[in-house]
Design an enzyme around this catalytic site. Structure first.
Site, PDB file in Angstrom:
ATOM      1  N   ASP A  98       0.808  -1.210   0.000  1.00 23.17           N
ATOM      2  CA  ASP A  98       0.000   0.000   0.000  1.00 23.17           C
ATOM      3  C   ASP A  98       0.847   1.268   0.000  1.00 23.17           C
ATOM      4  OD1 ASP A  98      -2.745  -0.931  -0.070  1.00 23.17           O
ATOM      5  OD2 ASP A  98      -2.395  -1.758   1.919  1.00 23.17           O
ATOM      6  N   GLY A  99       2.026   1.231   0.635  1.00 27.62           N
ATOM      7  CA  GLY A  99       2.908   2.390   0.622  1.00 27.62           C
ATOM      8  C   GLY A  99       3.417   2.704  -0.770  1.00 27.62           C
ATOM      9  N   GLU A 102       2.784   4.831   6.085  1.00 31.37           N
ATOM     10  CA  GLU A 102       4.044   5.571   6.077  1.00 31.37           C
ATOM     11  C   GLU A 102       3.931   6.758   7.028  1.00 31.37           C
ATOM     12  OE1 GLU A 102       6.659   4.434   4.304  1.00 31.37           O
ATOM     13  OE2 GLU A 102       5.392   2.762   3.615  1.00 31.37           O
TER      14      GLU A 102
END
Length: 310
Positions: A68-69, A274
């Protein structure tokens, strides 16, 4: 006609360490009629720079491969450009892909880039930084920061480091004093965490953490009101048994924008896992239909067999 696509992949994801993996991916893309220019990026900066060049050069599709980052990093460049965005879910959780029903199998995800349809989805934004899934303050950013320190200094694996970081955070159990600006009114809260979702999360039953849609044009705000450690456990039980809305010390609000102020001038903020340090107050807003994502074609509704008349 073969369509050219820019494919940006986190070199640490999937089999990025294998010398011939990029060639294998190129062959898989070619098999579905796509000419893929593949970049195995070693850092977030390289992902962003490659995406910026792809947009500037007029790439017809930009694809991100990773967790996902990684998806967030590439999407932060593609958002608002009108360029179709493809997703190869190569991470551990892959929340964004799951919520859009994008296949987790790599070959199927590549086929989806070629055969999928465009769907406009919302993105959240905080102080100019986007998030596709969620953003949070308080406990979670502290846990991620501590986890990363343990990984660097002690060489612990991600999940072991996360477990130790979680225990340490619960021992410290820091509270955050916030002022929430909603619809022209300020609401004071003392809380261990604030969670802001891109659209509404299902937080009940066995669907905790999923979203039914990403195009409702809303942020979802979840704030725990001064629970102790036992209170957090109770909140988890409420969620598990589908009674989260009955929890007296848990606020759930949907909105299009919210300002979050604290006594601190700078605050750690998590966006899609993040963590960055941002100046306060934090300005959150929803950006409706800002990203065009390639998703699987809807399955046609089955037509019931005709019944013969007597």
């Amino acid at each position: 006609m073969v369509t050219k696509v820019a494919v940006i992949i986190n070199a640490g994801a999937g089999c990025g360490y294998a010398s011939d993996w990029a060639q294998q991916l190129e062959a898989t893309f070619a098999g579905v009629g796509l000419d893929a220019a593949i970049t195995l990026a070693a850092s977030g900066e390289e992902m962003i720079a490659t995406a910026e060049k792809a947009i500037k050069d007029g790439a017809p599709i930009v694809v991100a491969g990773g967790g996902d980052g990684t998806i967030n990093a590439v999407a932060s460049v593609v958002v608002g450009s009108g360029t179709p965005f493809g997703v190869l879910p190569l991470g551990t959780l892959n929340h964004f892909a799951k919520d859009l029903n994008i296949p987790l199998d790599l070959d199927a995800a590549i086929a989806n880039v070629a055969q999928g349809v465009l769907h406009k989805v919302d993105v959240g934004e905080v102080n100019g930084r986007i998030f596709l899934n969620n953003s949070s303050l308080g406990l979670y950013p502290d846990i991620v920061r501590d986890r990363e320190k343990q990984q660097r200094r002690l060489g612990r694996g991600k999940w072991l480091a996360f477990s130790w970081a979680l225990l340490a955070a619960l021992r410290r159990y820091p509270f955050l004093n916030v002022q929430l600006g909603l619809n022209g009114k300020m609401h004071a809260r003392r809380t261990p965490f604030v969670f802001i979702g891109n659209n509404e999360y299902r937080m009940e039953g066995l669907n905790i953490g999923e979203r039914e849609r990403l195009d409702a044009g809303k942020l979802s705000l979840y704030v725990a009101q001064r629970p102790g450690r036992l209170g957090l456990l109770k909140l988890a039980l409420h969620a598990l048994f589908g009674k989260l809305s009955q929890a007296r010390d848990f606020d759930i609000v949907t909105t299009t924008e919210v300002e979050i102020a604290t006594r601190r001038h700078r605050l750690r903020v998590a966006t899609d896992g993040e963590v960055t340090v941002m100046n306060t107050p934090l300005q959150y807003r929803i950006r409706p239909a800002a990203l065009e994502v390639l998703v699987p074609r809807p399955v046609p509704a089955s037509v019931p067999a005709s019944v013969e008349e007597n």
